[in-house]
Design an enzyme around this catalytic site. Structure first.
Site, PDB file in Angstrom:
ATOM      1  N   THR A 170       0.854  -1.185   0.000  1.00  0.00           N
ATOM      2  CA  THR A 170       0.000   0.000   0.000  1.00  0.00           C
ATOM      3  C   THR A 170       0.891   1.237   0.000  1.00  0.00           C
ATOM      4  OG1 THR A 170      -1.676  -1.193   1.278  1.00  0.00           O
ATOM      5  CG2 THR A 170      -1.890   1.201   1.139  1.00  0.00           C
ATOM      6  N   HIS A 191       3.987 -14.899   7.089  1.00  0.00           N
ATOM      7  CA  HIS A 191       5.215 -15.315   7.778  1.00  0.00           C
ATOM      8  C   HIS A 191       5.734 -16.657   7.258  1.00  0.00           C
ATOM      9  CE1 HIS A 191       8.330 -14.986  10.604  1.00  0.00           C
ATOM     10  NE2 HIS A 191       7.654 -14.579  11.665  1.00  0.00           N
TER      11      HIS A 191
END
Length: 217
Positions: A170, A191
């Site tokens: 973003t 992750h």
């Protein structure tokens, strides 16, 4: 038909980490950084090229350098990597106050990518549906732009996001400080795909591209 390439689990050094963050503790994490875009903006002005396609290309170039940011799951749920991934990005329709999500084929040559993507952006600016190009390909990663505000933190809460292995970016509004221009960039990462070390390296790759924009042409 392009398919992701399965990872050799016998030699993969992150196999245990992947399994842990996919099965035992499935999670994503987000990091927000400031990127100095002073040199990039100057190069774009000289070349007469647009900022948003350049931001997208720099991110896509960095993403495609690293296998951990091109990850997918095979049909049987095994880890794999796409040979190349392409950026999908948001385009705002100011009249409707809605946005469309479109994508453009990544090209290592920025000028080629810029011309193709500028056309996509121009067409999508008047789109009246969320996905004017139809269903997105599976090997795209997401970039969105929030040019109305500068932010120092941004994160997404994705329902069922533990199967989404590709990164999400973003971009925020630029801010001028001490004669330099900075762009906030939020990166959302699974992750299982990448640890903090890998994401820091990705961010460094993006910083270097924007600090030395000889690729603008």
């Amino acid at each position: 038909m392009i398919l992701p390439e399965p990872i050799d689990l016998e030699t993969w050094t992150r196999r245990e980490t992947f399994d842990h963050y996919r099965e035992q503790v499935p999670c994503t994490y987000a990091i927000t950084v400031e990127i100095d875009v002073t040199q990039l903006l100057a190069a774009l002005r000289r070349a007469g090229r647009k900022t948003y396609p350049a931001q997208i290309w720099a991110i896509a170039n960095a993403v495609n350098r690293r296998g951990e940011f091109r990850m997918a799951l095979t049909e049987v749920g095994a880890p794999a990597t796409w040979p190349v991934v392409h950026p999908a990005f948001t385009v705002f329709n100011a009249t409707r106050e809605t946005f469309a999500v479109v994508w453009s084929q990544y090209d290592p040559d920025f000028v080629t990518f810029h011309e193709r993507t500028a056309d996509v952006l121009a067409e999508a600016a008047s789109a009246t549906t969320m996905f004017p190009q139809g269903e997105l390909p599976p090997h795209v990663f997401d970039v969105s732009s929030l040019p109305w505000t500068h932010f120092t933190g941004f994160s997404l809460q994705i329902d069922g996001g533990t199967r989404h292995l590709l990164p999400i970016f973003t971009i925020g509004r630029h801010i001028d400080r001490d004669g330099r221009t900075y762009m906030p960039l939020a990166v959302q990462v699974h992750h299982a795909s990448a640890d903090g070390f890998h994401t820091a390296r990705l961010v460094d790759d993006i910083r270097e591209l924007m600090a030395a924009p000889g690729w603008v042409g």
